[in-house]
Design a protein around this motif. Sequence first.
Motif, mmCIF file in Angstrom:
data_model
loop_
_atom_site.group_PDB
_atom_site.id
_atom_site.type_symbol
_atom_site.label_atom_id
_atom_site.label_comp_id
_atom_site.label_asym_id
_atom_site.label_seq_id
_atom_site.Cartn_x
_atom_site.Cartn_y
_atom_site.Cartn_z
ATOM 1 N N GLU A 65 -3.715 -4.128 -2.237
ATOM 2 C CA GLU A 65 -5.066 -4.650 -2.401
ATOM 3 C C GLU A 65 -6.059 -3.570 -2.848
ATOM 4 O OE1 GLU A 65 -4.802 -2.981 1.703
ATOM 5 O OE2 GLU A 65 -3.502 -4.248 0.448
ATOM 6 N N ILE B 253 -5.665 -1.431 -5.377
ATOM 7 C CA ILE B 253 -5.648 -1.200 -6.833
ATOM 8 C C ILE B 253 -5.572 -2.546 -7.538
ATOM 9 C CG2 ILE B 253 -4.612 1.100 -6.660
ATOM 10 C CD1 ILE B 253 -1.917 -0.136 -7.323
ATOM 11 N N SER B 254 -5.714 -2.523 -8.847
ATOM 12 C CA SER B 254 -5.745 -3.777 -9.603
ATOM 13 C C SER B 254 -4.390 -4.470 -9.597
ATOM 14 C CB SER B 254 -6.175 -3.517 -11.045
ATOM 15 O OG SER B 254 -5.166 -2.811 -11.744
ATOM 16 N N LYS B 255 -4.440 -5.790 -9.791
ATOM 17 C CA LYS B 255 -3.207 -6.572 -9.848
ATOM 18 C C LYS B 255 -2.346 -6.114 -11.017
ATOM 19 C CE LYS B 255 -1.538 -11.330 -10.192
ATOM 20 N NZ LYS B 255 -1.930 -12.756 -10.358
ATOM 21 N N GLU B 256 -2.991 -5.795 -12.153
ATOM 22 C CA GLU B 256 -2.268 -5.333 -13.336
ATOM 23 C C GLU B 256 -1.515 -4.035 -13.045
ATOM 24 O OE1 GLU B 256 -3.194 -3.768 -17.902
ATOM 25 O OE2 GLU B 256 -4.836 -4.368 -16.561
#
Length: 343
Positions: free
Chosen positions: A31, A33-36
């Motif tokens: 959670e 860092i970015s999902k990408e």
Amino acid sequence: MKTAKRTTIQDIANRTGYSKTAVSFAFNSPERISKEAVEKILQVAMELDYIPDPMARNFSLGHHMALGFLLPQRVETTLRNPYMQQVIRGVAEVCQEHGYMLTLIPPLHSSVTEAVKNATVDGIITIGLLIDKNIRGVFRLRHLPLVSIDGSEDDDIHSVCIDDTAAAKLQLEKVLEKGHREIAIISLPEDAYASHEQEADTVVRKRKKGYLEALSEYNVSPDSIIIESSDVTVDDGSKVAEKILDSYHPSCFICMADAVAIGVVNVLKQRGLDDISVIGFDGIIEDMASMPELTTIYQSGREKGLRSAEILFKLLNDEKPPLKTLIPYSYHEGETLKEALWK
């Protein structure tokens, strides 16, 4: 043969262009860092056959995802006791529900203190263990929560037990009601690491107190009772029964453990002594096909294991469960307790 180099977080960072910190977050705190970024890091990790080091992961998270079960004896001795197997089963069930491992911790080099110092666990359950000041000190320094089963009861240690004094009193009362007066008691070994100088109310001492109360109510002298101790196995129960029968012929054996009682019954069958009664303690599930149904004081080892593990997880979550948890017990009369033929 040359061993293949293990893939590291740095390898994934080099391939993805993300930092080592970001790679760590992808596995431990996605959670943050970015999902990408998470998807790319996990995809590269799969391509490189990367498996996170559980020790490193647990260190970074600040816990081990394991509970310890501190044994009072060597593993092979402990696991020969069916009652102990039931306790461990209960603890293991709760660990599984929480996604934790269960680690059995025998004394290290005959030292419980050393075992606790070296255990890679988040909390510990003890059984049949007197928690002295040295052991307390290690728990305090390591900030390890502790739950004690059948051990010392203190104002600051969470414990799970039955009312051993009342249960033992009931056990002997049932024997005395049948008219038995020539009685041999086979005790548990004194609680682990309890010295005669210490005044702690151990399980053995509580039960002996219950026996004295029953004898007093029936006006029977304690001097008329033979008491021997035994390790909690069928074989040791047989050995102690042989020793007693070589010099004494009781009308009833009272055993502080069912495993010991089964050993006694085996000896009585071998000697053809069907006039001697036997009563046990624990209510273990045992194959009774080759022996009569055992009279016993029933306590649930599994229930003790379940409750102790539940309490430990509450402590890990900074909850405040009651210090003392009492488990119910009951009397079960089988075929091995008969009316005394002589008094």
